[in-house]
Design a protein around this motif. Structure first.
Motif, mmCIF file in Angstrom:
data_model
loop_
_atom_site.group_PDB
_atom_site.id
_atom_site.type_symbol
_atom_site.label_atom_id
_atom_site.label_comp_id
_atom_site.label_asym_id
_atom_site.label_seq_id
_atom_site.Cartn_x
_atom_site.Cartn_y
_atom_site.Cartn_z
ATOM 1 N N TYR A 173 -37.417 12.014 27.948
ATOM 2 C CA TYR A 173 -36.680 12.165 29.011
ATOM 3 C C TYR A 173 -35.667 10.877 29.256
ATOM 4 C CZ TYR A 173 -35.659 11.461 34.134
ATOM 5 O OH TYR A 173 -34.948 11.305 35.462
ATOM 6 N N ILE A 174 -36.234 9.705 29.231
ATOM 7 C CA ILE A 174 -35.430 8.440 29.158
ATOM 8 C C ILE A 174 -34.371 8.337 28.307
ATOM 9 C CG2 ILE A 174 -36.737 6.858 28.119
ATOM 10 C CD1 ILE A 174 -34.808 6.671 31.636
ATOM 11 N N MET A 175 -34.714 8.716 26.937
ATOM 12 C CA MET A 175 -33.751 8.917 26.031
ATOM 13 C C MET A 175 -32.331 9.821 26.308
ATOM 14 S SD MET A 175 -34.645 6.704 23.601
ATOM 15 C CE MET A 175 -35.295 5.564 24.813
ATOM 16 N N TRP A 176 -32.674 10.703 26.821
ATOM 17 C CA TRP A 176 -31.584 11.863 26.995
ATOM 18 C C TRP A 176 -30.645 11.244 28.258
ATOM 19 C CZ3 TRP A 176 -29.320 15.495 24.495
ATOM 20 C CH2 TRP A 176 -30.040 16.202 23.439
ATOM 21 N N VAL A 177 -31.450 10.485 29.192
ATOM 22 C CA VAL A 177 -30.401 9.977 30.159
ATOM 23 C C VAL A 177 -29.785 8.784 29.861
ATOM 24 C CG1 VAL A 177 -30.843 8.308 32.348
ATOM 25 C CG2 VAL A 177 -32.188 10.245 32.089
ATOM 26 N N TYR A 178 -30.315 8.045 28.914
ATOM 27 C CA TYR A 178 -29.531 6.910 28.357
ATOM 28 C C TYR A 178 -28.448 7.444 27.238
ATOM 29 C CZ TYR A 178 -32.462 3.298 30.401
ATOM 30 O OH TYR A 178 -33.146 2.605 31.320
ATOM 31 N N LEU A 179 -28.389 8.403 26.622
ATOM 32 C CA LEU A 179 -27.582 8.776 25.856
ATOM 33 C C LEU A 179 -26.242 9.291 26.361
ATOM 34 C CD1 LEU A 179 -26.802 9.151 22.753
ATOM 35 C CD2 LEU A 179 -27.519 11.506 22.886
ATOM 36 N N ILE A 180 -26.660 10.249 27.546
ATOM 37 C CA ILE A 180 -25.414 10.804 28.210
ATOM 38 C C ILE A 180 -24.831 9.729 29.002
ATOM 39 C CG2 ILE A 180 -25.057 12.417 30.135
ATOM 40 C CD1 ILE A 180 -27.661 13.993 29.230
ATOM 41 N N TRP A 181 -25.709 8.790 29.444
ATOM 42 C CA TRP A 181 -24.618 7.736 30.241
ATOM 43 C C TRP A 181 -24.212 6.640 29.692
ATOM 44 C CZ3 TRP A 181 -28.181 3.056 31.992
ATOM 45 C CH2 TRP A 181 -27.510 2.098 32.830
ATOM 46 N N ASN A 182 -24.735 6.210 28.371
ATOM 47 C CA ASN A 182 -24.158 5.310 27.687
ATOM 48 C C ASN A 182 -22.953 5.558 26.754
ATOM 49 O OD1 ASN A 182 -25.576 2.493 28.452
ATOM 50 N ND2 ASN A 182 -27.145 3.854 28.332
ATOM 51 N N VAL A 183 -22.742 6.699 26.309
ATOM 52 C CA VAL A 183 -21.833 6.907 25.449
ATOM 53 C C VAL A 183 -20.532 6.988 26.124
ATOM 54 C CG1 VAL A 183 -20.640 8.895 23.848
ATOM 55 C CG2 VAL A 183 -22.910 8.522 23.694
ATOM 56 N N PRO A 184 -20.473 7.511 27.156
ATOM 57 C CA PRO A 184 -18.931 7.427 27.914
ATOM 58 C C PRO A 184 -18.895 6.000 28.351
ATOM 59 C CG PRO A 184 -20.791 8.750 29.392
ATOM 60 C CD PRO A 184 -21.131 8.708 27.906
#
Length: 278
Positions: A173-184
């Motif tokens: 769950y948190i890996m997806w949150v951080y990926l979507i948030w931190n790339v942009p």
């Protein structure tokens, strides 16, 4: 198992206070967030490849968490722009435990025993009282953003607590949150600073930025796992013992005064944590 999870949350609190101190001391906080995004992107990209997909019901929580995390960072940066670390941090962190308690009661249907509720209240009151010092004026520019930061903290805590449970795998769950948030986030800072030359401005500074990101990432991964075993409000309140560590960092590193009032406030927070644990 429960004792181990509590210790994990307390260690997370120490890590959380540490990266916030890095953020406060940074002369360019937007740049620091860009550097912090590097370990987030690397670890989360690896995580989403290795871990199972979150359950379908978790995706609305993932989307909400991304938005709330972004809002939290922007509000925190704005609060630190002209506010004292020893004032802004307690206001932002102290507001959240009682709000999380209310949110978890309403949305996650969690109930705490009266002793634990008293502990949460003591933690909140003790933390907020750290912001009060003799002859100290509250910054009209920073305090509203500190309060807004606390609201963001409480909201994403409840969202993540429920989302981690619904997902079937808290780390996924948190890996997806951080990926979507931190790339942009990283791409925006990259563009704003004019590419690699503007972003990588010195080995020591880059190392501190990446280290800050690694510390923050580790701290919240521990919290996400704790949500699976303990009530959300309990985890949130114990995590806010980070304010005690923040006071010590402010005293030892930033030469902020350690007054009797602050010692009493830290005692209240500690007592609250003991009541929660009991």
């Amino acid at each position: 198992m429960e004792t181990f999870v509590v210790l994990l949350v307390l260690f997370s609190a120490l890590l959380h206070a540490t990266w916030n101190a890095f953020l406060h001391l940074s002369e360019d906080r937007i740049w620091l967030l860009g550097m912090m995004a590097i370990p987030y992107v690397i670890v989360s990209a690896t995580g989403v490849c290795l871990l199972p997909l979150p359950a379908p019901g978790a995706w609305p929580y993932i989307a909400a968490s991304v938005v709330l995390e972004a809002g939290y960072c922007l509000a925190l940066i704005r609060a630190y722009r002209s506010g004292d670390f020893g004032q802004i941090y307690p206001i932002a962190r102290g507001l959240s435990p009682m709000l999380v308690f209310a949110g978890a009661f309403v949305f996650a249907h969690e109930e705490l025993k009266p002793l634990a509720v008293a502990g949460v209240a003591l933690v909140s009151c003790g933390i907020i009282s750290l912001a009060f010092r003799r002859n100290m004026r509250f910054s009209g520019e920073s305090v509203p953003f500190a309060l807004l930061t606390g609201l963001f903290i409480a909201t994403y805590s409840v969202v993540d607590g429920i989302g981690a449970r619904v997902s079937g795998n808290g780390l996924s769950y948190i890996m997806w949150v951080y990926l979507i948030w931190n790339v942009p986030q990283f791409l925006l800072v990259w563009k704003w600073r004019g590419g690699a030359r503007g972003l990588f401005i010195g080995r020591e500074k880059v190392f501190k930025g990446i280290l800050s990101g690694a510390i923050a990432l580790t701290a919240y991964c521990f919290i996400i796992e704790a949500y699976r075993y303990l009530p959300i409000a309990m985890v949130s309140a114990l995590r806010e013992l980070s304010t005690i560590f923040a006071v010590l960092i402010g005293w030892l590193v930033m030469r902020e005064k350690l007054t009797a009032r602050r010692i009493v406030a830290c005692t209240l927070v500690t007592l609250g944590a003991v009541l929660i644990r009991i």
